[in-house]
Design an enzyme around this catalytic site. Structure first.
Site, PDB file in Angstrom:
ATOM      1  N   ASP A  30      -3.432   2.569  -5.640  1.00 21.12           N
ATOM      2  CA  ASP A  30      -2.167   2.445  -5.024  1.00 21.12           C
ATOM      3  C   ASP A  30      -2.051   0.867  -4.580  1.00 21.12           C
ATOM      4  OD1 ASP A  30      -4.080   3.130  -3.817  1.00 21.12           O
ATOM      5  OD2 ASP A  30      -3.519   4.723  -2.560  1.00 21.12           O
ATOM      6  N   GLU A  31      -2.382  -0.306  -4.544  1.00 22.64           N
ATOM      7  CA  GLU A  31      -2.497  -0.838  -3.402  1.00 22.64           C
ATOM      8  C   GLU A  31      -3.292  -1.861  -4.523  1.00 22.64           C
ATOM      9  OE1 GLU A  31      -6.160  -2.245   0.619  1.00 22.64           O
ATOM     10  OE2 GLU A  31      -6.080  -0.174  -0.791  1.00 22.64           O
ATOM     11  N   ASP A  90       0.925  -0.708   0.409  1.00 26.17           N
ATOM     12  CA  ASP A  90       0.230  -0.036  -0.118  1.00 26.17           C
ATOM     13  C   ASP A  90       1.035   1.061  -0.467  1.00 26.17           C
ATOM     14  OD1 ASP A  90      -1.639   1.117   0.253  1.00 26.17           O
ATOM     15  OD2 ASP A  90      -2.556   1.323   2.464  1.00 26.17           O
TER      16      ASP A  90
END
Length: 437
Positions: free
Chosen positions: A103-104, A9
């Site tokens: 983003d993860e 993350d």
């Protein structure tokens, strides 16, 4: 054979991207989102979070909590490039990923099959170092025997760290947590469990399977009971391409003029069209969402017989749908989306003329924060600027016929701020991605 799942993350992604490309902001509280009185925070830096600001909070509230924060509009093009670099690094280490957001992601590297916990930690540190080298961003990594534990572990790793839950240590991590910490338990399920006296994951794990299914149903209860006991054998599932591209905005003041609504729809259609073309696909379905001043929401959609990338056709359809959905009161929010995406394109014989409608489709939700529509000839805080002598910069403030630009990029260090006339012919709008140079 021990199974190791990683959850990666990027820390405070949107705000960190701004601090990366605008060095003056490093170490300062930053808020990203809508700047108007109805704006919502899309992302907050760690410095802003320390004062209580967070994503999904009204921007006005966040600025009151963190009065010294710099508030900026989102730069979706920049975030997309950084996201692509991030996933390029991770996929080289683990070819199969389950992407959760820009983003993860989850990863299950083959190199960690049968590895020890300390080997997993060393692997994660090397991966983190490469992510920072390639993207300039910090990533937190959690590792465990399944997705649930890995995700909780990455939260423990923040900011910018690694947390490994050893095999057999799942219950020690999970038992003290509130039941809401489990994936799949929302407000309704939480209230149901609380009424039954079940407050913690340990209490949920202690129930008999039949008791859980009686409370939550067999479809949901069985899986949640297994997760509560630390059993998570769910495989990673690659997610396909996005099924739609969209853009929406909330206006600072309600729109009551038909012409203003049509202009706003055209701006949003153009933004969604850029993403459509960038994905090398065409769209069959155009959807419009209208939210009134009284918060009532109406959606309209129209599906063409053939997919197209023709902006005039898509815009015309969106404007007609918007007019059909107009409320009696003013318009608070407008959204435009294109779906039914395909790589097979059949252009209209007469561009700008919509094809016959075929069927309706629901209005989807945007995946990345979209910039708010802005007047073409006015500067606003956060705009990217190019100057023939000073290079790339960004607007720190504008008004009264003047604009102050700070010239800096990710590689320059903090730059110099210069004030110009707002109509200076040497100032030009720039691509946000250029700020990575």
């Amino acid at each position: 054979m021990p199974r190791w799942v990683l959850h990666l993350d990027l820390d405070s992604f949107f705000a960190s991207a701004e601090q990366l490309t605008r060095p003056t902001l490093r170490g300062r509280p930053v808020l990203v989102g809508g700047l108007g009185p109805r704006g919502i925070v899309a992302g907050a830096s760690g410095e802003a979070k320390a004062h209580g600001a967070r994503s999904a909070m009204p921007m006005g509230q966040a600025r009151r909590l963190s009065p010294h924060a710099v508030a900026l509009p989102p730069r979706t093009a920049l975030y997309r490039v950084l996201s692509e670099r991030f996933f390029g690094v991770v996929r080289a280490w683990a070819p199969v990923l389950e992407q959760i957001a820009y983003d993860e992601t989850f990863a299950e590297p083959e190199a960690l099959a049968d590895a020890r916990a300390d080997d997993v930690a060393a692997f994660a540190e090397r991966l983190r170092a490469e992510v920072r080298e390639v993207t300039g961003l910090a990533v937190s990594v959690g590792a465990g025997s399944g997705k649930q534990v890995a995700k909780i572990a990455s939260g423990r790793a923040k900011p910018d760290g690694v947390h490994v839950v050893a095999q057999g240590g799942e219950r020690a991590l999970l038992d003290p947590l509130p039941v809401r910490a489990l994936w799949g338990i929302g407000p309704v399920a939480e209230q149901t469990l609380h009424r039954a006296g079940v407050e913690t994951v340990a209490a949920l794990a202690a129930l008999e399977p039949g008791e859980v299914t009686a409370l939550l149903g067999s479809a949901v209860g069985t899986g949640l009971h297994r997760l509560a006991r630390g059993i998570d054998d769910r495989p990673l599932v690659e997610r396909g391409e996005a099924k739609q591209v969209s853009a929406e905005t909330t206006f600072d003041e309600d729109l009551s003029d038909l012409g203003a609504v049509r202009c706003a729809v055209a701006e949003l259609a153009e933004g969604a069209h850029r993403r459509l073309v960038a994905s090398h696909r065409a769209a069959r379905t155009v959807s419009v969402k209208i939210r009134s001043a009284s918060f009532g929401t109406t959606s309209r959609a129209e599906t063409h017989a053939d997919a197209t990338t023709d902006l005039a056709t898509l815009t015309d359809t969106a404007q007609r749908l918007a007019v059909a959905a107009l409320p009696d009161a003013g318009v608070r929010l407008v959204g435009v989306s294109f779906s039914g995406l395909t790589t097979a394109v059949q252009e209209a014989l007469f561009p700008g003329t919509p094809a016959a409608p075929a069927a309706a489709a629901p209005a989807p939700v945007a995946e990345l924060p979209e910039p708010e529509p802005e007047p073409r000839r006015e500067w606003r805080t956060g705009d990217d600027v190019a100057h023939p002598e000073h290079g790339h910069g960004w607007v720190q403030g504008a008004g009264h016929g003047r604009v102050t630009v700070r010239f800096e990029t990710a590689t320059t260090g903090p730059g110099r701020a210069i004030t110009f006339r707002a109509d200076d012919p040497d100032l030009a709008r720039a691509d946000p991605v250029a700020s990575l140079a």
